[in-house]
Design an enzyme around this catalytic site. Sequence first.
Site, PDB file in Angstrom:
ATOM      1  N   GLU A 505     108.900  76.635  54.048  1.00  0.00           N
ATOM      2  CA  GLU A 505     109.800  77.516  53.308  1.00  0.00           C
ATOM      3  C   GLU A 505     111.175  76.878  53.134  1.00  0.00           C
ATOM      4  OE1 GLU A 505     108.428  79.710  51.765  1.00  0.00           O
ATOM      5  OE2 GLU A 505     106.606  80.013  52.928  1.00  0.00           O
ATOM      6  N   ASP A 568     104.746  71.683  51.247  1.00  0.00           N
ATOM      7  CA  ASP A 568     103.820  71.363  52.343  1.00  0.00           C
ATOM      8  C   ASP A 568     104.169  70.018  52.969  1.00  0.00           C
ATOM      9  OD1 ASP A 568     102.257  73.626  52.399  1.00  0.00           O
ATOM     10  OD2 ASP A 568     100.592  72.780  51.259  1.00  0.00           O
TER      11      ASP A 568
END
Length: 656
Positions: A505, A568
């Site tokens: 995030e 990611d």
Amino acid sequence: MDNSFTRANQATGGGNQPTNDSIDTALLKDDLYQAVNGRWEKTAKIPADHSSTGGFMDLNDNIDKQLMSDLDDIIASKKTYEGPFAEFLRLYELARNFKKRDADGANPVKPYLETIENLSDFNDLNSKLVNLVKSGYPLPIGFGVEPDMKNTKVNALFASAPGLFLPDRTYYENNNPAYQQLMPIFTKMVSQLLVLADYSSNEADEIVESAKKFDAAIAPHVKSAEEAADYSKMYNPMAFSDFAKSSSHFDLTGLADGLFGQAPKQVIVTEPKYYEALDSIANDETFNDMKNYLLVNLITSAAGYLSEEFRQTGSTFSRALSGRKEATPQKKSAFYLASGTFGQTIGDYYAKKYFGPKAKADVEHMVKNMIGVYEDRLRANTWLGKATRQKAILKLQKLELQVGYPDHIDELEYKFKINPENEGGTLFDNMTKIGQIALADNFAKLGKPVDRTRWEMSAATVNAYYEPFKNIIVFPAAILQAPFYSLKQTSSQNYGGIGAVIAHEISHAFDNNGSLFDEYGNLNNWWTKEDHEYFSKLADKMVKEFDGIPFAGGKVNGKLTVSENIADAGGLSCANEAAKSEGDYNLYDFFINWAKIWRMKATSQYKQLLLNIDVHAPAELRANVQVKNLDDFYSTFEVKPGDGMYLKPADRVKIW
């Protein structure tokens, strides 16, 4: 906009799965995902009312079961409640009363269908347009109020395009076989729904064929999922007076005056190509097709609030699309409906009962640790210029954090009042009224300050997200459980789970979309030309790394998934470094748990659907591809050239 860690709002979990966690060590060098999850996958069963099962889904499903069990006890206790929780319980009981829903049949929706049928022409439509929009009718024009992307302290007016009958524009292009497969299923379903609403079979067929013409006219002019994934193309501000000229048939100025007192000076158009084509799509010649398009959208959206026969029939298309064998059971569907409406209310209940302060403190420690790793990396970055690097560090330092659940339930949920069945209330009428209240609440925010504390996700959801308009990361209570996080797991396991989620995030702040927004969440280019060009080249490497990988009978779209893949990559890399800073670090544990959180067994149809529309890469590839970019993975598992997990150093993508 989707900056969540996994695809949100998918009721696809499955409980009571086998716990075969044995690892096939012989496969570790060739296929990390299969080594960790292959034996589980062989024995796991996808429940008949689900399209997948596995990590995220099982956790969500277990929470749903726990909450439904709690609700049974609460209802049996006859205890009285006040505020939104009392209204939530009323809605849940109304949704569960299928005897009443079956007795009501199509009666609740008929007046709404008749309103559409009785529209005679555009003059008639325009005289009623304000009320139709306020009432939530599915018109082919749409307004919404959201933070102005260049001044996120204030809410602005946005104009958006309508959805299509099929999931994406690409289904309509190049003789896509998916269109030939799916549109007949959609057609049959809608015809059956209209017959249930007392249209004759011939009338129903004519309505659907006419509506499909209008849908087909819209399709070439709206964005595909890949195009919609580029946030920079969303911001197209126009003078409202110019926007109103988009249609010589819809009275857009009169509509805005009626909704807001006076049309604003500016509107932000997310899909300008659609509005440029609006006159050719919606006109006097196509008026009847448009009416039928409204009828189709209304009856499909209403089906889940009507009788069991409506509900079963109305889920036919989504089941074909996802490969689910059965519709959601009645009680669970009632729970989903009520909890989806009162998301913060049920999230508040869940978090206060099941979320502990120790876990919150531990996760906040991990976040601060991760932000420290990120800041160190930014300071040591060799490809960013000094000015860009300083702005990136400032954005990181201004990043806000929310863990667990919000301080208060959103005021909107206090406005929802349920008219119970003993007072003549039907589920459809209540849900329609709730939709109208939510719409009015949204419209009332135009020009008002943005509430930066508002959560976009229930605390009872197994997910997390980054909000670029606020520069904030949010971790709902529900994700803070094993395998993502547990006080019983080692720190390395936790970093391979929730740590990677946290860093993912944070990474969204610096992916190809997040990097367009400054420390306040404004769309504001803070990069030098040279730095952005270099970043674009790195992003292109990430596109190339995933693009074209065969999966589920199709191929991964590297452009569609690039922002999530960048997040990611940054997340895993930084979590790896943070794990190494703890005294008990064990990289074997770290990588094994990373692969475990992506455990997923899905129907072939669901895999294909996600391949077409999801901004996330397939779960199996998220587990396998990203680790190949980390040097520590090779030393941990002694991966060498010739092994399936080997990637040449020159091909390893390292951005953050």
